[in-house]
Design a protein around this motif. Structure first.
Motif, PDB file in Angstrom:
ATOM      1  N   ILE A  84      -6.578  10.426  11.004  1.00 48.47           N
ATOM      2  CA  ILE A  84      -6.774  10.028   9.420  1.00 48.47           C
ATOM      3  C   ILE A  84      -5.246   9.431   9.291  1.00 48.47           C
ATOM      4  O   ILE A  84      -4.571  10.181   9.930  1.00 48.47           O
ATOM      5  N   VAL A  85      -5.130   8.794   8.550  1.00 49.34           N
ATOM      6  CA  VAL A  85      -4.184   7.790   8.349  1.00 49.34           C
ATOM      7  C   VAL A  85      -4.100   7.842   6.335  1.00 49.34           C
ATOM      8  O   VAL A  85      -4.547   6.996   6.088  1.00 49.34           O
ATOM      9  N   ASP A  86      -3.114   8.622   6.137  1.00 50.78           N
ATOM     10  CA  ASP A  86      -2.376   7.716   4.903  1.00 50.78           C
ATOM     11  C   ASP A  86      -3.607   8.817   3.992  1.00 50.78           C
ATOM     12  O   ASP A  86      -4.266   8.099   2.906  1.00 50.78           O
ATOM     13  N   ASP A 125       0.614  -1.275  -0.037  1.00 52.40           N
ATOM     14  CA  ASP A 125       0.324   0.022   0.119  1.00 52.40           C
ATOM     15  C   ASP A 125       0.408   1.147   0.456  1.00 52.40           C
ATOM     16  O   ASP A 125       0.915   2.162   0.335  1.00 52.40           O
ATOM     17  N   SER A 126       2.090   1.434  -1.730  1.00 57.84           N
ATOM     18  CA  SER A 126       3.080   2.379  -1.154  1.00 57.84           C
ATOM     19  C   SER A 126       3.512   2.930  -0.141  1.00 57.84           C
ATOM     20  O   SER A 126       3.881   4.087  -0.122  1.00 57.84           O
ATOM     21  N   GLY A 127       3.896   1.765   0.741  1.00 64.35           N
ATOM     22  CA  GLY A 127       4.737   1.970   2.109  1.00 64.35           C
ATOM     23  C   GLY A 127       4.180   2.397   3.210  1.00 64.35           C
ATOM     24  O   GLY A 127       4.698   2.004   3.734  1.00 64.35           O
ATOM     25  N   ARG A 128       2.729   2.277   3.381  1.00 69.35           N
ATOM     26  CA  ARG A 128       1.726   1.638   4.428  1.00 69.35           C
ATOM     27  C   ARG A 128       2.617   1.371   5.137  1.00 69.35           C
ATOM     28  O   ARG A 128       3.072   1.765   6.703  1.00 69.35           O
ATOM     29  N   ILE A 129       2.567  -0.122   4.920  1.00 68.10           N
ATOM     30  CA  ILE A 129       3.540  -1.340   5.257  1.00 68.10           C
ATOM     31  C   ILE A 129       4.906  -1.888   4.906  1.00 68.10           C
ATOM     32  O   ILE A 129       5.026  -1.749   4.452  1.00 68.10           O
ATOM     33  N   GLN A 130       5.392  -1.971   6.290  1.00 71.61           N
ATOM     34  CA  GLN A 130       6.907  -1.541   5.898  1.00 71.61           C
ATOM     35  C   GLN A 130       7.470  -3.506   7.095  1.00 71.61           C
ATOM     36  O   GLN A 130       6.678  -3.638   8.242  1.00 71.61           O
ATOM     37  N   TYR A 131       8.416  -4.088   6.633  1.00 70.07           N
ATOM     38  CA  TYR A 131       8.981  -5.214   7.301  1.00 70.07           C
ATOM     39  C   TYR A 131       9.925  -4.707   8.060  1.00 70.07           C
ATOM     40  O   TYR A 131      10.365  -3.456   7.772  1.00 70.07           O
ATOM     41  N   ALA A 132      10.135  -4.940   9.269  1.00 75.06           N
ATOM     42  CA  ALA A 132      10.328  -5.286  10.654  1.00 75.06           C
ATOM     43  C   ALA A 132      11.504  -6.387  10.760  1.00 75.06           C
ATOM     44  O   ALA A 132      10.395  -6.753  11.345  1.00 75.06           O
ATOM     45  N   ALA A 186      -0.343  12.470   4.668  1.00 79.09           N
ATOM     46  CA  ALA A 186      -1.525  13.493   5.555  1.00 79.09           C
ATOM     47  C   ALA A 186      -1.983  12.235   6.534  1.00 79.09           C
ATOM     48  O   ALA A 186      -2.839  10.925   6.849  1.00 79.09           O
ATOM     49  N   ASP A 187      -1.188  11.930   7.706  1.00 79.90           N
ATOM     50  CA  ASP A 187      -1.500  11.442   9.157  1.00 79.90           C
ATOM     51  C   ASP A 187      -1.755  12.497   9.608  1.00 79.90           C
ATOM     52  O   ASP A 187      -0.752  12.794  10.660  1.00 79.90           O
ATOM     53  N   LEU A 188      -2.896  12.507  10.674  1.00 78.78           N
ATOM     54  CA  LEU A 188      -2.837  13.684  11.290  1.00 78.78           C
ATOM     55  C   LEU A 188      -4.253  13.597  12.537  1.00 78.78           C
ATOM     56  O   LEU A 188      -4.927  12.462  12.274  1.00 78.78           O
ATOM     57  N   VAL A 189      -4.506  14.180  13.900  1.00 76.18           N
ATOM     58  CA  VAL A 189      -5.715  13.444  14.511  1.00 76.18           C
ATOM     59  C   VAL A 189      -5.889  14.562  14.912  1.00 76.18           C
ATOM     60  O   VAL A 189      -5.658  15.764  14.824  1.00 76.18           O
ATOM     61  N   MET A 190      -7.064  14.968  14.976  1.00 71.51           N
ATOM     62  CA  MET A 190      -8.271  16.188  15.543  1.00 71.51           C
ATOM     63  C   MET A 190      -8.723  16.087  16.956  1.00 71.51           C
ATOM     64  O   MET A 190      -9.732  14.700  17.300  1.00 71.51           O
TER      65      MET A 190
END
Ligand code: GUN
Ligand code: FE
Length: 445
Positions: free
Chosen positions: A406-408, A181-188, A369-373
């Motif tokens: 809001i995430v991504d 998903d365009s880098g929303r998930i990454q492996y560590a 756009a990772d935001l919290v209201m």
């Protein structure tokens, strides 16, 4: 996804000047297109009226275990090695595909509802695919990986794995999920801690993390008993040993780092290792108090995490910010760990730790756009007149003040309602899952 205009908000940007402005945020697809005082004329598919609301960057928690959320309340009042051996390892060993999924969903629901938009997550040995599915569906941003454990005493059979299988399963998961998903998930890569890992495994993880350019996430120097085991087995302290294996670099996230000697502090500083400070967990497991003011003064990277539900027992960044500030004051004095310092660790500091300082962690044009209201119009957050908004957020606000997340660019919670997670189902299946697991395993008291 289209465009979304958030109008008339108080915006705590966390940009380089740490500006707080009154204005609008225009989001197009997954990114912030503009931030400014009057974007009113800009046509947008959707407008959210944020007057009287405070918008902040989503929190970045750099150490959590979603697979442990089902074990909330099952590990109280124990110290680390007993907590692991008597409760957490037997419970993790009993996990199945479904229980890992609902454990993750329960944790993610709590995280999104309390304003966390990015996590660094450590799963258990098996069924990590289920956690990635939950992460994918929920919309949270995550670096995650299966835990690696190819050695150790009193480890249940189901968690014992051989080195080659552990590495193969990690690489298979990485190839499937890294940059999803365009880098929303990454492996560590997630070797549990030195106590659980052979040198052969850690050396291979080091090579693979360079090859794939991915993070390594582990625990280090959390507990004095743990350090004694590592010293006995390797002749070295944790961070020195990890450096000896060439793992100490800017791709390494170390949870805890409470008991460091001067050499270890130097390695962390000079190699750009990221420390994830988990004050709630450190207090509850009686592990100790990390010298965070000293690490920060030295210029080291320190961010925050709640750790797992059974050692906290919440995944709430408001708790962690408050604790991170308060626990240092009796030791270092009242000016240490002020609200700004702690808020920086919770946002842009975490973003830098995951190598995404240019993408998340602040509200700036071009970033994701990772935001919290927040709605701070409550008895417990007033007066507002002449009070630093960051002080209100760190010292007075609670998770109940999070209104929209809001995430991504995707609204995952609005006015307290989860958009991607069916709460009723998750609560029901969480109880059904832990009931099933407890039938299969005996935890020691
Ligand atoms: N050290 C090794 N495993 C764990 C874990 O699951 N939680 C914590 N807090 N410390 C650990
Ligand atoms: Fe942990």
């Amino acid at each position: 996804m289209g465009s979304l205009l958030i109008k008339n908000a108080q915006i705590v940007t966390m940009n380089a000047q740490e500006e707080i402005i009154n204005g609008d945020i225009l989001i197009r697809d997954s990114r912030i297109e503009a931030v400014g005082p009057a974007l009113d004329e800009t046509p947008a598919d959707r407008v959210i009226n944020a007057s009287g609301r405070t918008v902040i960057p989503g929190f970045v928690q750099t150490h959590v275990h979603l697979c442990q959320t089902l074990f909330r309340g099952k590990g109280d009042d124990l110290e680390l090695m007993d907590w692991l051996k008597k409760r957490i390892w037997p419970l993790e060993a009993s996990h199945d595909e479904e229980s890992v999924y609902y454990s993750a969903m329960l944790g993610i629901g709590e995280l999104l509802q309390s304003g966390t938009t990015t996590i660094v997550d450590m799963e258990t040995v098996h069924h990590t695919e289920s956690a990635f599915r939950a992460i994918a569906q929920s919309g949270i941003r995550a670096l995650s990986g299966k835990v690696m454990m190819d050695k150790g005493s009193e480890v249940p059979l189901a968690l014992q794995e051989n080195t080659a299988a552990s590495i193969q399963e990690s690489v298979d998961l990485l190839e499937k999920w890294h940059m999803y998903d365009s880098g929303r998930i990454q492996y560590a890569f997630s070797p549990r801690f030195v106590v659980s890992c052979t040198e052969e495994l850690l050396k291979e993880v080091q090579k693979l993390s360079v090859h794939y350019n991915v993070h390594v996430h582990t625990h280090a120097s959390e507990n004095r008993g743990e350090i004694a085991i590592v010293e006995q087995e390797t002749g070295m302290r944790n961070v020195i040993y990890l450096d000896h294996l060439s793992l100490a670099n800017e791709r390494l996230i170390l949870a805890h780092c409470i008991w460091l000697d001067e050499e270890e502090k130097r390695i962390i500083r000079e190699k750009g290792v990221h420390v994830s400070h988990c004050p709630g967990s450190n207090l509850k497991l009686a592990s100790g108090i990390a010298d965070v003011p000293e690490l920060l003064d030295a210029g080291s990277s320190v961010s925050l995490g709640a750790d797992g539900a059974p050692c906290n027992n919440n995944l709430d960044m408001f708790n962690e910010m408050r604790l991170a500030a308060l626990i240092q004051k009796p030791i270092h004095g009242p000016t240490s760990m002020n609200a700004r310092t702690v808020f920086r660790m919770a946002t842009i500091g975490g973003a830098r730790a995951v190598g995404m300082g240019h993408e998340i962690g602040s509200i700036e044009a071009g970033k994701r756009a990772d935001l919290v209201m927040l709605n701070l119009n409550h008895f417990h957050t007033f007066p507002s007149y002449d009070v630093d908004p960051v002080s209100r957020i760190v010292y007075s606000a609670t998770r109940a003040d999070v209104e929209t997340t809001i995430v991504d660019g995707r609204i995952v919670m609005e006015n307290g309602m989860m958009k991607t997670i069916d709460k009723t189902t998750v609560l029901r299946e969480a109880d059904a899952s832990i009931k099933r697991l407890l039938k299969k395993t005996t935890i020691m008291h």
